[in-house]
Design a protein around this motif. Structure first.
Motif, mmCIF file in Angstrom:
data_model
loop_
_atom_site.group_PDB
_atom_site.id
_atom_site.type_symbol
_atom_site.label_atom_id
_atom_site.label_comp_id
_atom_site.label_asym_id
_atom_site.label_seq_id
_atom_site.Cartn_x
_atom_site.Cartn_y
_atom_site.Cartn_z
ATOM 1 N N GLN A 45 0.857 -1.181 0.000
ATOM 2 C CA GLN A 45 0.000 0.000 0.000
ATOM 3 C C GLN A 45 0.898 1.237 0.000
ATOM 4 O O GLN A 45 1.834 1.315 0.805
ATOM 5 C CB GLN A 45 -0.902 0.029 1.237
ATOM 6 C CG GLN A 45 -2.015 -1.008 1.233
ATOM 7 C CD GLN A 45 -2.921 -0.873 2.452
ATOM 8 O OE1 GLN A 45 -2.429 -0.743 3.576
ATOM 9 N NE2 GLN A 45 -4.223 -0.877 2.245
ATOM 10 N N GLN B 275 -0.042 7.939 -0.845
ATOM 11 C CA GLN B 275 0.218 8.932 -1.890
ATOM 12 C C GLN B 275 0.452 10.345 -1.349
ATOM 13 O O GLN B 275 1.405 11.013 -1.769
ATOM 14 C CB GLN B 275 -0.912 8.938 -2.923
ATOM 15 C CG GLN B 275 -0.614 9.879 -4.095
ATOM 16 C CD GLN B 275 -1.556 9.659 -5.266
ATOM 17 O OE1 GLN B 275 -2.152 8.609 -5.410
ATOM 18 N NE2 GLN B 275 -1.676 10.664 -6.107
ATOM 19 N N GLY C 284 -0.810 3.696 -14.056
ATOM 20 C CA GLY C 284 -2.093 3.988 -13.418
ATOM 21 C C GLY C 284 -2.057 4.422 -11.972
ATOM 22 O O GLY C 284 -2.911 5.189 -11.534
ATOM 23 N N SER C 285 -1.109 3.919 -11.161
ATOM 24 C CA SER C 285 -1.080 4.297 -9.735
ATOM 25 C C SER C 285 0.306 4.058 -9.162
ATOM 26 O O SER C 285 1.088 3.255 -9.684
ATOM 27 C CB SER C 285 -2.102 3.473 -8.937
ATOM 28 O OG SER C 285 -1.675 2.127 -8.824
ATOM 29 N N THR D 8 0.832 2.565 -6.371
ATOM 30 C CA THR D 8 0.834 1.192 -5.854
ATOM 31 C C THR D 8 1.256 0.210 -6.943
ATOM 32 O O THR D 8 2.062 -0.699 -6.705
ATOM 33 C CB THR D 8 -0.557 0.824 -5.288
ATOM 34 O OG1 THR D 8 -0.864 1.708 -4.209
ATOM 35 C CG2 THR D 8 -0.592 -0.611 -4.790
ATOM 36 N N ASN D 9 0.714 0.393 -8.149
ATOM 37 C CA ASN D 9 1.121 -0.466 -9.274
ATOM 38 C C ASN D 9 2.614 -0.323 -9.563
ATOM 39 O O ASN D 9 3.289 -1.300 -9.899
ATOM 40 C CB ASN D 9 0.327 -0.111 -10.536
ATOM 41 C CG ASN D 9 -0.992 -0.856 -10.621
ATOM 42 O OD1 ASN D 9 -1.246 -1.782 -9.851
ATOM 43 N ND2 ASN D 9 -1.839 -0.457 -11.554
#
Length: 318
Positions: A19, A22, A197-198, A200-201
Motif C-alpha cells: 500500500q 500517496q 495507473g497508480s 501502488t502499481n
C-alpha cells in the motif's frame, strides 16, 4: 558493474500487502525539489559525478552510424579537456556511464568506442521498445541479437498490460525469460511508469522486476506522455531499499525522460543519497537516461571555471 542480481522466488504475499501513502509521497517529493542545492566547488564536483552516471542516449528514427560515432566520442570526452584541467580533474578518467542506442546501432557503438579506446558499456533498448506490445518470441530474439552484437547492458520494457490487469506471475515469468536471454549482460527493466495507473502499481511492478532478476529498474522509455517524476522515483527507490533489506541484493535505479538541466541532475543525486546512501551515487547503481542533459552540465562547468556562460559554439555537441 556491480554483482548481477540472481533474482528470487516470486513472493505474491509481499506484493498483495503493498500500500502506498500517496499524500506522504507527494509531500516528500516536494521537499526534495525545494531544498537548496550545493554551491560552488561542491556543485561542480556533484555535476562531474552526474556526468559519470549519464547513459548518453540517441533513440531517434534518423539515427545513423555517424551520429552514433559522434555520441561515442562525446561519451569519452564529456567535458572539455581545458575545463577539467582548470579543476585539476583531467586525469580522473571522467566519461559518461554508457552509450544507449537501438539494437540496430549496437555494432556502430561498439566499433566507435573501440576506435576511440573507451571501455564504457553499450546499452541497447530491446523487447519491443517503447510499447513492449510485440510477441514474446520476437522480444526475446531482439535481446539475443543485441547481446550477440556486443551490448553489455539491455534496457528491456515490460508489457504494461500485465501490470494493469494484475497478472504478476505472467510479468515475473516474462522478465525471468529476458534475464536468462541477457546472459552476462546486465538487465535494466523499464516500467513505463506513466502508463501504470497508480503509485501502488509502480511499487508492485518494481518488486516483481527485482524478484525476476533486474539489475536496474528504470522509470520510463522517454516516449510516454509522463516520464521521470520525483513521486514515482521515491516509490521506486523505496522498493529498492525494501528489497535490499529483505534479500541483501542491491538493485540500481535509472530515471529517464525529460531530464535536461544540471539543477535537476543535482536533485536526482540528492534523492539517491538521502534515500539509498552513498553506494547509489555511482554508475554501478545509478544512471541518468538523457540525451541533452550533458550539454547543460557542461555549460554550468564552463561557468564555474570562467565566470561566464558559454556561447553555443564554445562546446562540442553530443
Amino acid at each position: 558493474m556491480s554483482a548481477r542480481n540472481p533474482g528470487t522466488d516470486l513472493d505474491l504475499g509481499w506484493i498483495s500487502r503493498v500500500q502506498v501513502n500517496q499524500p506522504a509521497v507527494l509531500r516528500r517529493a516536494e521537499q526534495i525539489q525545494t531544498r537548496r542545492t550545493v554551491k560552488k566547488d561542491w556543485q561542480a564536483a556533484w555535476l562531474l559525478r552526474a556526468v559519470t552516471c549519464i547513459d548518453l542516449t540517441t533513440l531517434s528514427g534518423d539515427d545513423t552510424a555517424s551520429n552514433v560515432h559522434r555520441l561515442c566520442f562525446k561519451a569519452k570526452h564529456p567535458i572539455r579537456e581545458d575545463l577539467l584541467r582548470a579543476m585539476n580533474m583531467h586525469d580522473q578518467g571522467i566519461t559518461a556511464g554508457a552509450i544507449c542506442v537501438y539494437p540496430a546501432r549496437v555494432c556502430d557503438a561498439v566499433q566507435a568506442l573501440k576506435a576511440v579506446g573507451c571501455k564504457i558499456p553499450v546499452a541497447s533498448v530491446a523487447t519491443g521498445f517503447p510499447a513492449g506490445q510485440t510477441h514474446l518470441k520476437t522480444r526475446l530474439e531482439e535481446v539475443r541479437l543485441a547481446v550477440e552484437d556486443g551490448a553489455s547492458e539491455i534496457d528491456i520494457v515490460i508489457n504494461r498490460t500485465l501490470v494493469l490487469t494484475g497478472q504478476w506471475e505472467a510479468l515475473y515469468d516474462e522478465i525471468c525469460q529476458f534475464h536468462k536471454t541477457c546472459g552476462e549482460a546486465h538487465m535494466k527493466t523499464i516500467l513505463g511508469t506513466g502508463d501504470l495507473g497508480s503509485l501502488t502499481n509502480i511499487y508492485k511492478a518494481s518488486l516483481v522486476a527485482m524478484m525476476a532478476g533486474s539489475d536496474f529498474i528504470k522509470t520510463s522509455t522517454g516516449k510516454e506522455s509522463v516520464n521521470a517524476t520525483f513521486p514515482v522515483a521515491l516509490v521506486m527507490v523505496r522498493a529498492i531499499r525494501d528489497f535490499h533489506r529483505k534479500t541483501g541484493i542491491k538493485v540500481g535505479f535509472k530515471p529517464a525522460g525529460g531530464i535536461r538541466s544540471a539543477k535537476e541532475a543535482l536533485t536526482w543525486l540528492s534523492l539517491m543519497k538521502e534515500e539509498l546512501g552513498a553506494d547509489w551515487l555511482k554508475p554501478d547503481l545509478f544512471r541518468l537516461g538523457a540525451s541533452s542533459l550533458l550539454g547543460d552540465i557542461e555549460r554550468q562547468i564552463y561557468h564555474h571555471v570562467t565566470g561566464r556562460y558559454a556561447a553555443h559554439h564554445d562546446l562540442p555537441m553530443a
